[in-house]
Design a protein around this motif. Structure first.
Motif, PDB file in Angstrom:
ATOM      1  N   THR A  37      15.442  -3.864   8.148  1.00 64.93           N
ATOM      2  CA  THR A  37      14.732  -2.683   8.633  1.00 64.93           C
ATOM      3  C   THR A  37      13.705  -2.186   7.637  1.00 64.93           C
ATOM      4  OG1 THR A  37      16.332  -1.163   7.683  1.00 64.93           O
ATOM      5  CG2 THR A  37      16.740  -1.905   9.941  1.00 64.93           C
ATOM      6  N   GLY A  38      13.828  -2.601   6.398  1.00 63.52           N
ATOM      7  CA  GLY A  38      12.912  -2.106   5.384  1.00 63.52           C
ATOM      8  C   GLY A  38      13.261  -0.689   4.973  1.00 63.52           C
ATOM      9  N   LEU A  39      14.436  -0.210   5.397  1.00 61.88           N
ATOM     10  CA  LEU A  39      14.870   1.137   5.083  1.00 61.88           C
ATOM     11  C   LEU A  39      16.117   1.064   4.228  1.00 61.88           C
ATOM     12  CD1 LEU A  39      14.483   2.687   8.617  1.00 61.88           C
ATOM     13  CD2 LEU A  39      12.971   2.970   6.686  1.00 61.88           C
ATOM     14  N   PRO A  40      16.473   2.125   3.542  1.00 64.84           N
ATOM     15  CA  PRO A  40      17.683   2.126   2.743  1.00 64.84           C
ATOM     16  C   PRO A  40      18.907   1.836   3.605  1.00 64.84           C
ATOM     17  CG  PRO A  40      16.399   4.120   2.351  1.00 64.84           C
ATOM     18  CD  PRO A  40      15.742   3.371   3.460  1.00 64.84           C
ATOM     19  N   ALA A  41      19.898   1.165   3.032  1.00 70.92           N
ATOM     20  CA  ALA A  41      21.104   0.790   3.758  1.00 70.92           C
ATOM     21  C   ALA A  41      21.881   2.008   4.236  1.00 70.92           C
ATOM     22  CB  ALA A  41      21.984  -0.086   2.871  1.00 70.92           C
ATOM     23  N   GLN A  67      14.502   6.889  10.770  1.00 74.75           N
ATOM     24  CA  GLN A  67      13.869   5.579  10.612  1.00 74.75           C
ATOM     25  C   GLN A  67      12.351   5.680  10.743  1.00 74.75           C
ATOM     26  OE1 GLN A  67      16.345   3.457  13.517  1.00 74.75           O
ATOM     27  NE2 GLN A  67      16.936   2.105  11.836  1.00 74.75           N
ATOM     28  N   ILE A  68      11.886   6.425  11.729  1.00 71.81           N
ATOM     29  CA  ILE A  68      10.437   6.569  11.915  1.00 71.81           C
ATOM     30  C   ILE A  68       9.842   7.372  10.770  1.00 71.81           C
ATOM     31  CG2 ILE A  68       8.631   7.500  13.420  1.00 71.81           C
ATOM     32  CD1 ILE A  68      10.020   4.889  14.395  1.00 71.81           C
ATOM     33  N   ARG A  69      10.571   8.344  10.269  1.00 72.74           N
ATOM     34  CA  ARG A  69      10.098   9.097   9.100  1.00 72.74           C
ATOM     35  C   ARG A  69       9.891   8.148   7.921  1.00 72.74           C
ATOM     36  NH1 ARG A  69      13.489  14.069   7.015  1.00 72.74           N
ATOM     37  NH2 ARG A  69      11.718  15.443   6.955  1.00 72.74           N
ATOM     38  N   GLY A  70      10.828   7.242   7.704  1.00 71.36           N
ATOM     39  CA  GLY A  70      10.686   6.267   6.623  1.00 71.36           C
ATOM     40  C   GLY A  70       9.459   5.393   6.797  1.00 71.36           C
ATOM     41  N   LEU A  71       9.236   4.936   8.025  1.00 68.95           N
ATOM     42  CA  LEU A  71       8.049   4.124   8.296  1.00 68.95           C
ATOM     43  C   LEU A  71       6.775   4.946   8.105  1.00 68.95           C
ATOM     44  CD1 LEU A  71       9.316   2.266  11.488  1.00 68.95           C
ATOM     45  CD2 LEU A  71       8.977   1.275   9.210  1.00 68.95           C
ATOM     46  N   HIS A  75       3.516   4.364   5.532  1.00 69.05           N
ATOM     47  CA  HIS A  75       2.169   4.066   6.018  1.00 69.05           C
ATOM     48  C   HIS A  75       1.247   5.287   6.143  1.00 69.05           C
ATOM     49  CE1 HIS A  75       3.398  -0.026   6.724  1.00 69.05           C
ATOM     50  NE2 HIS A  75       4.444   0.408   7.397  1.00 69.05           N
ATOM     51  N   CYS A  76       1.823   6.491   6.210  1.00 68.34           N
ATOM     52  CA  CYS A  76       1.008   7.694   6.436  1.00 68.34           C
ATOM     53  C   CYS A  76       1.270   8.784   5.404  1.00 68.34           C
ATOM     54  CB  CYS A  76       1.287   8.265   7.829  1.00 68.34           C
ATOM     55  SG  CYS A  76       1.213   7.070   9.166  1.00 68.34           S
ATOM     56  N   GLY A  77       2.221   8.531   4.520  1.00 66.42           N
ATOM     57  CA  GLY A  77       2.688   9.558   3.604  1.00 66.42           C
ATOM     58  C   GLY A  77       1.652  10.100   2.639  1.00 66.42           C
ATOM     59  N   THR A  78       0.660   9.325   2.285  1.00 66.77           N
ATOM     60  CA  THR A  78      -0.308   9.822   1.307  1.00 66.77           C
ATOM     61  C   THR A  78      -1.012  11.086   1.792  1.00 66.77           C
ATOM     62  OG1 THR A  78      -1.984   8.306   2.156  1.00 66.77           O
ATOM     63  CG2 THR A  78      -0.748   7.590   0.218  1.00 66.77           C
ATOM     64  N   CYS A  79      -1.204  11.199   3.095  1.00 69.71           N
ATOM     65  CA  CYS A  79      -1.863  12.394   3.646  1.00 69.71           C
ATOM     66  C   CYS A  79      -0.867  13.394   4.231  1.00 69.71           C
ATOM     67  CB  CYS A  79      -2.843  11.989   4.746  1.00 69.71           C
ATOM     68  SG  CYS A  79      -4.194  10.955   4.165  1.00 69.71           S
ATOM     69  N   HIS A  80       0.289  12.913   4.691  1.00 65.76           N
ATOM     70  CA  HIS A  80       1.220  13.748   5.441  1.00 65.76           C
ATOM     71  C   HIS A  80       2.475  14.151   4.660  1.00 65.76           C
ATOM     72  CE1 HIS A  80      -0.736  13.617   9.395  1.00 65.76           C
ATOM     73  NE2 HIS A  80      -1.128  12.398   9.073  1.00 65.76           N
ATOM     74  N   GLN A  81       2.425  14.126   3.335  1.00 66.37           N
ATOM     75  CA  GLN A  81       3.535  14.607   2.510  1.00 66.37           C
ATOM     76  C   GLN A  81       3.012  15.685   1.581  1.00 66.37           C
ATOM     77  OE1 GLN A  81       5.277  10.461   1.467  1.00 66.37           O
ATOM     78  NE2 GLN A  81       6.863  11.963   0.950  1.00 66.37           N
ATOM     79  N   ALA A  82       3.495  16.897   1.783  1.00 64.03           N
ATOM     80  CA  ALA A  82       3.012  18.040   1.017  1.00 64.03           C
ATOM     81  C   ALA A  82       3.290  17.906  -0.474  1.00 64.03           C
ATOM     82  CB  ALA A  82       3.631  19.328   1.557  1.00 64.03           C
ATOM     83  N   THR A  83       4.302  17.157  -0.851  1.00 65.74           N
ATOM     84  CA  THR A  83       4.670  17.024  -2.265  1.00 65.74           C
ATOM     85  C   THR A  83       3.768  16.049  -3.018  1.00 65.74           C
ATOM     86  OG1 THR A  83       6.303  15.354  -1.648  1.00 65.74           O
ATOM     87  CG2 THR A  83       7.090  17.628  -1.902  1.00 65.74           C
ATOM     88  N   LEU A  84       2.881  15.385  -2.322  1.00 66.72           N
ATOM     89  CA  LEU A  84       1.977  14.437  -2.986  1.00 66.72           C
ATOM     90  C   LEU A  84       0.615  15.080  -3.216  1.00 66.72           C
ATOM     91  CD1 LEU A  84       2.750  11.138  -1.031  1.00 66.72           C
ATOM     92  CD2 LEU A  84       3.705  11.896  -3.217  1.00 66.72           C
ATOM     93  N   ALA A  85       0.004  14.736  -4.320  1.00 59.27           N
ATOM     94  CA  ALA A  85      -1.320  15.280  -4.649  1.00 59.27           C
ATOM     95  C   ALA A  85      -2.387  14.802  -3.661  1.00 59.27           C
ATOM     96  CB  ALA A  85      -1.711  14.871  -6.072  1.00 59.27           C
ATOM     97  N   THR A  86      -2.122  13.700  -2.976  1.00 58.92           N
ATOM     98  CA  THR A  86      -3.088  13.144  -2.032  1.00 58.92           C
ATOM     99  C   THR A  86      -3.000  13.775  -0.648  1.00 58.92           C
ATOM    100  OG1 THR A  86      -1.517  11.393  -1.506  1.00 58.92           O
ATOM    101  CG2 THR A  86      -3.175  10.902  -3.195  1.00 58.92           C
ATOM    102  N   ALA A  87      -2.052  14.687  -0.448  1.00 65.17           N
ATOM    103  CA  ALA A  87      -1.860  15.317   0.866  1.00 65.17           C
ATOM    104  C   ALA A  87      -3.118  16.068   1.292  1.00 65.17           C
ATOM    105  CB  ALA A  87      -0.673  16.267   0.827  1.00 65.17           C
TER     106      ALA A  87
END
Length: 144
Positions: A37-41, A67-71, A75-87
């Motif tokens: 799955t590419g996700l944590p066990a 699971q979809i959050r992990g995906l 693939h989208c976290g750089t813009c859609h994660q408030a904790t990242l400077a790239t958000a």
């Protein structure tokens, strides 16, 4: 044909290992492992709902969202994660993957439109099936 030419004449120790190895290999090949799955066990695999409009059970809904959050983080976290400077503020207004209820801000139109279109292009076929199940389930929940 002499006795040394027959495989069954006198088994040699090396041949016994070959036959035993072949038997083990055939036995191992008869069992298919679960697809990665590419996700944590620790995340349970969610089964898609039986139809696109059927809402999954609450436990399946939560597992599918995780699971979809992990995906999406991949693939989208750089813009859609408030904790990242790239958000990006505009992206966070649509959905924030750091929020507990991250998917609640996605409207049915966005789920079926931009969210699916952008994420779907980056996924393998198994993950696309999960995405379809997630979108179908979430849209059904919003229509209730």
């Amino acid at each position: 044909m002499g006795p040394q030419d027959s495989i069954l004449a006198k088994p040699r120790p090396g041949r016994l290992f070959i036959w035993a190895g072949a038997a083990l290999l055939l036995a191992a090949c008869s069992h298919r492992p679960a697809p990665p799955t590419g996700l944590p066990a620790s995340l349970p695999a969610a089964s898609p709902p039986s139809s696109a409009n059927a809402a999954a059970a609450p436990a399946d809904t939560l597992a599918l969202r995780a699971q979809i959050r992990g995906l999406a983080k991949t693939h989208c976290g750089t813009c859609h994660q408030a904790t990242l400077a790239t958000a990006k503020p505009a992206a966070l207004a649509i959905y924030n993957l750091d929020a507990e209820d991250w998917s609640s801000t996605l409207t049915a139109a966005r789920l079926e439109g931009g969210f699916t279109r952008r994420l779907n292009a980056r996924l393998n076929e198994r993950d696309r099936e999960l995405l379809r199940a997630f979108v179908g389930n979430e849209v059904a929940l919003r229509r209730k």
